[in-house]
Every structure is written in structure tokens, then in C-alpha cells.
Design an enzyme around this catalytic site. Structure first.
Site, PDB file in Angstrom:
ATOM      1  N   CYS A   1       0.861  -1.121   0.032  1.00  0.00           N
ATOM      2  CA  CYS A   1      -0.118   0.027  -0.062  1.00  0.00           C
ATOM      3  C   CYS A   1       0.691   1.144   0.011  1.00  0.00           C
ATOM      4  O   CYS A   1       0.627   2.346  -0.584  1.00  0.00           O
ATOM      5  CB  CYS A   1      -0.807  -0.035   1.018  1.00  0.00           C
ATOM      6  SG  CYS A   1      -0.330   0.052   2.878  1.00  0.00           S
TER       7      CYS A   1
ATOM      8  N   HIS B   1      -1.797   1.477   7.264  1.00  0.00           N
ATOM      9  CA  HIS B   1      -2.310   1.597   5.779  1.00  0.00           C
ATOM     10  C   HIS B   1      -2.021   2.891   5.109  1.00  0.00           C
ATOM     11  O   HIS B   1      -2.238   3.978   5.909  1.00  0.00           O
ATOM     12  CB  HIS B   1      -3.737   1.132   5.751  1.00  0.00           C
ATOM     13  CG  HIS B   1      -4.347   1.135   4.491  1.00  0.00           C
ATOM     14  ND1 HIS B   1      -3.684  -0.272   3.554  1.00  0.00           N
ATOM     15  CD2 HIS B   1      -5.148   1.592   3.566  1.00  0.00           C
ATOM     16  CE1 HIS B   1      -4.449   0.149   2.492  1.00  0.00           C
ATOM     17  NE2 HIS B   1      -5.157   1.065   2.264  1.00  0.00           N
TER      18      HIS B   1
END
Length: 269
Positions: free
Chosen positions: A110, A184
Site C-alpha cells: 500500500c 495503511h
């Protein structure tokens, strides 16, 4: 997906999915990686230490072309879990797409996806050399629908090597690709349609946050309110999030040799 040999640090799950060593949350690492991919040295990443303190904000060069928000998993899922589709329904591709967006199909990538979303959109894309790795990947993937576009990145041995080289840089010891992690990455970028878009490779497509104020860059207070503040509102006092800005000259230097615009010390997942 390709089955050729991989970098020795990459984990291949029983399902066949490959998993990278995650990038360290470090603007020097991010900057080094985008430069290795073919982005002009005029662009750099910078830590944003405050969204409200004028003195701290004054240290950030302007304009800001993109923002990368690093969210603790608990904050991210608190906002997204309930509405997340079980299958990909987004079909955007080609010239009609207001932003370049790609589905994340590589584990622990990510951070890489947020970097690619940051350089592939808005004025930043003009700083990508056409004949560079990033330029070639963007040119090849832009006309394709989402999963075929994701396969272009997944199957790129050059991109894998560049990511893994960056993943061992930074101030902390890199974990193995098999280790879990709880953060994230996602990017906030301007679209060709004048809107603010949230680009998150684990979602169902880019998220429209509305029309940008005239002349505003990504660190404008109204832009922050439109996007990042939605995460801060559900943080419940969790201060483990961080923010990194992509900044630099609004026009590329001669080293880019054209553009790829076809018109258009925490480890993270």
C-alpha cells in the site's frame, strides 16, 4: 499473474500471491524510490507535523501536489469496513478516468501504491519521464481496466526490484515480508475534473470528495477538511497517524524528457 523468480525478500503465499517487505514511513525513502522510478528530482516528499500550526506549515514547500495519509489499521477500518464492497465493481480506465487508480494486488504494497497514485495524477505526472520505468508502466496501464492494470504492476520485475531496494532503506530494521503490520497508506490527489480524490488500492476504486477550491493545493485547509479530517473524526484520540506531502516545482525540468501524462520510523502495509 507472472510466475518467474522473485527478489529473495518477497514472500509467496500458498495462494500464489506475492507479498513485499513494507516501506518504512520515511519521506527520504519515498523520495529515493520515486526518483529511481523516473520522477524528476524537482519533486520531494516532506513530513507534515501539523495541520494547524502556521509556523510548522511554513516549512512545507508549496505547491503540494499530493498527500499521503498513513492511518493505523483501527482508524482505517473504523471508517471503511462497513461499506467496503466484497468484489471490485469499479470499471474506470483510459481517458475518461478523472484520476489514474490501481487496485492493490501485492501484499504489503500500500505504500508503493500510494506513491504511484501520488505521481500519476495532477501536476506531479508531468514530472515523470516518458522513457522511465514509471513512465512506461503508466503508459501501458492507463488504457486498461482495473484488474488488467493491476497485473501490469504485479508482473513488473523492475518495479519489484525498485520497491524491495527501497524497503531496506530507512532508520529502522526492515521486517520480513511475512510479518503482519498494522498501518495503511492512502493518497489524496487532484483529478482532471477539478475534484479531490482519495486513491486507496484496497478499496473499490477512487473516492470522490468533491470539488476543490479554486487555486488550492493539497495542503489547503479546506482540502484537508474535505478529505483527511474524515479519518481524524473517527480516530478516537489515536495519534499514531502521520502525513507526508509531495512537493516541488509546478513545472518539470528538462531532465524529464517529456511527460507520461497521456492526458491525464513506522512500517506500513
Amino acid at each position: 499473474m507472472a510466475t518467474e523468480s522473485h527478489h529473495p525478500g518477497v514472500t509467496i503465499l500458498p495462494s500464489g500471491k506475492k507479498v513485499f517487505v513494507p516501506l518504512e514511513n520515511n519521506p527520504e525513502v519515498f523520495t529515493s524510490l520515486i526518483h529511481s522510478l523516473g520522477v524528476s528530482s524537482a519533486l520531494h516528499f516532506h513530513d507534515v507535523y501539523s495541520l494547524t500550526d502556521p509556523d510548522l506549515l511554513s516549512f512545507i514547500p508549496r505547491p503540494v501536489h499530493a498527500l499521503i495519509f498513513i492511518a493505523p489499521g483501527s482508524v482505517y477500518y473504523r471508517l471503511h469496513d462497513k461499506g467496503k464492497p466484497k468484489v471490485l465493481t469499479y470499471t474506470g480506465h483510459g481517458q475518461e478516468e478523472p484520476v489514474w487508480w490501481c487496485k492493490q494486488t501485492i501484499g504489503h504494497s500500500c505504500g508503493l501504491m500510494a506513491l504511484l497514485h501520488s505521481i500519476a495524477n495532477g501536476e506531479a505526472r508531468k514530472h515523470v519521464a516518458l522513457d522511465s520505468l514509471a513512465g512506461r508502466l503508466l503508459a501501458k496501464s492507463t488504457p486498461l481496466p482495473p484488474m488488467e492494470r493491476a497485473a501490469v504492476l504485479y508482473d513488473s520485475a523492475e518495479l519489484e526490484q525498485a520497491h524491495m531496494a527501497a524497503a531496506v532503506m530507512g532508520d529502522s530494521k526492515a521486517p520480513s515480508s511475512a510479518e503482519p503490520n498494522g498501518y495503511h497508506f492512502l493518497a489524496f490527489v487532484p483529478g482532471k475534473d477539478g475534484k479531490l480524490w482519495e486513491c486507496d488500492g484496497s478499496w473499490d476504486g477512487p473516492i470522490d470528495h468533491g470539488t476543490l477550491p479554486p487555486g488550492a493545493d493539497m495542503l489547503n485547509s479546506k482540502v484537508i477538511e474535505m478529505g483527511i479530517n474524515k479519518y481524524l473524526a473517527v480516530s478516537e484520540g489515536n495519534l499514531e497517524y502521520s502525513l507526508v506531502a509531495l512537493t516541488g516545482s509546478p513545472t518539470p525540468g528538462p531532465e524529464t524528457n517529456g511527460t507520461a501524462d497521456t492526458s491525464t520510523s513506522t512500517q506500513v502495509s
